[in-house]
Write a protein that holds these residues in place. Sequence first.
Motif, PDB file in Angstrom:
ATOM      1  N   TYR A  76      -4.492  14.472 -16.892  1.00  0.00           N
ATOM      2  CA  TYR A  76      -3.714  14.722 -15.886  1.00  0.00           C
ATOM      3  C   TYR A  76      -3.836  14.138 -14.632  1.00  0.00           C
ATOM      4  N   ASP A  77      -4.724  12.862 -14.818  1.00  0.00           N
ATOM      5  CA  ASP A  77      -5.027  12.040 -13.598  1.00  0.00           C
ATOM      6  C   ASP A  77      -3.722  11.603 -13.077  1.00  0.00           C
ATOM      7  N   ASN A  78      -2.967  11.058 -13.749  1.00  0.00           N
ATOM      8  CA  ASN A  78      -1.689  10.516 -13.068  1.00  0.00           C
ATOM      9  C   ASN A  78      -0.348  10.380 -14.101  1.00  0.00           C
ATOM     10  N   HIS A  98      -1.583  10.318  -8.226  1.00  0.00           N
ATOM     11  CA  HIS A  98      -2.894  10.413  -8.522  1.00  0.00           C
ATOM     12  C   HIS A  98      -3.619  11.436  -8.308  1.00  0.00           C
ATOM     13  N   LYS A  99      -4.837  11.563  -8.797  1.00  0.00           N
ATOM     14  CA  LYS A  99      -5.600  12.956  -8.663  1.00  0.00           C
ATOM     15  C   LYS A  99      -6.179  12.987  -7.376  1.00  0.00           C
ATOM     16  N   TYR A 100      -6.590  12.190  -6.895  1.00  0.00           N
ATOM     17  CA  TYR A 100      -7.213  12.209  -5.408  1.00  0.00           C
ATOM     18  C   TYR A 100      -6.612  11.765  -4.234  1.00  0.00           C
ATOM     19  N   GLU A 145      -9.714  14.152 -21.179  1.00  0.00           N
ATOM     20  CA  GLU A 145     -10.443  14.172 -20.028  1.00  0.00           C
ATOM     21  C   GLU A 145      -9.538  13.614 -19.018  1.00  0.00           C
ATOM     22  N   ASN A 146      -8.728  12.775 -19.159  1.00  0.00           N
ATOM     23  CA  ASN A 146      -8.010  12.068 -18.325  1.00  0.00           C
ATOM     24  C   ASN A 146      -6.286  12.394 -18.195  1.00  0.00           C
ATOM     25  N   TYR A 151       2.469  19.435 -12.896  1.00  0.00           N
ATOM     26  CA  TYR A 151       1.991  18.927 -14.296  1.00  0.00           C
ATOM     27  C   TYR A 151       2.889  19.672 -15.390  1.00  0.00           C
ATOM     28  N   GLN A 194      -1.783  13.974  -5.754  1.00  0.00           N
ATOM     29  CA  GLN A 194      -1.816  15.452  -6.393  1.00  0.00           C
ATOM     30  C   GLN A 194      -2.351  16.341  -5.279  1.00  0.00           C
ATOM     31  N   ASP A 243       3.874   8.284 -10.485  1.00  0.00           N
ATOM     32  CA  ASP A 243       2.478   8.765 -11.270  1.00  0.00           C
ATOM     33  C   ASP A 243       1.896   9.324  -9.691  1.00  0.00           C
TER      34      ASP A 243
END
Length: 376
Positions: free
Chosen positions: A99-101, A52-54, A96-97, A70, A57, A50
């Motif tokens: 596509y965060d991980n 992570h968004k920050y 809201e989350n 994605y 990704q 996975d």
Amino acid sequence: MLLKGKKVAIIGAGPVGLTMARLLQPNGVDVTVYERDQDSQARIWGGTLDLHKYSGQEAMKKAGLLESYYSTAIPMGITFANEHGKVLSTKTPTPENLYDNPEINRNDLRRILLDSLTSETVVWDSKCVGLEICDGKWQLQFENKAATIADLVIGANGGMSKVRNYVTDTEIEETGTFIIQGDVPQPEITCPEFYRLCNGHRLMTSYEGNLLVANPYNNGVLTYGLIFRRPEEWVCDNGLNFENNESIIAFLSDRFSGWDERYKQLFRSTSFFIGLPTKKLPLDRPWKSDRPLPITLVGDAAHLMPPFAGQGVNIGLVDALILSDNLTGGKFKTIQAAISDYEQQMFVYASEAQFDSSQNEIEMRSPGFSFQQLIN
């Protein structure tokens, strides 16, 4: 540009090595990736990843591959169950989350990255066994293959990297935890009761220092890991024969004898087991400053850590992002200066990730641990 007219060799076609190549190529860099796998179809064992968004990704975004990630990855919830198979709670993705991980199969991620590279970037069936200096360049030596040369070598070939010896004398350390990973093909048929318990989510169970993490959706295979403190009697050898499935099933059935029958069904349905003592490469010592030619490390080769914070691949992708920018962004006068700046940054953020992973590992091995307190 620092790398104009230079040859860059990346050792290892994992996510970090391939991302590094992808970030360099659009800048006109002559880069080749050498990988020990036979070809691009070789199955990579292990659970999903996975990004992570920050962190991870951000590297995919810079590589122009975030939408591909994605469209292939699966946002997944978590089913928390106890050793009796009772569902304690469920954590589901929200808009809201989402596509965060999300979780992606390792071969799917490799395919996305390979498709983004020019043809012949990766040289398969090339196990690097050593480096030498020849006429002011690195000479890369391979098992049963002709040697080749490069001006810059980037080691991205995992925790047991041989390239590491040219950069640091720090030794790998075991952390005291053991993981048994298993694969179950067609889980909806081979272990239907356990598959239903997952209910479309990853499943997490913990009881008295024994932990189970399972993902029912890994390209048609259910993959899982069993985590426990390495027994004291396993001094030099764990005594397990991972070439004999029945012996591993017997060991697990005994160790988890008080657990629900659905877990034992999972063990009996497993087609492939592998045992892994968890290890880390400490970052408490400086790396060699007298390297005769440009060489550095990224990913697990640089900062191997236990997988208990989900940070390994993400920190490695941050490595690729920073190092590629340093080498192509025009901020530094020499390759060595670009590498040095990357390594100074990496020591800070990778040490923090290692610390978080180690703290989670200690917490997870305690008898009263609950996954819910860690995830929530």
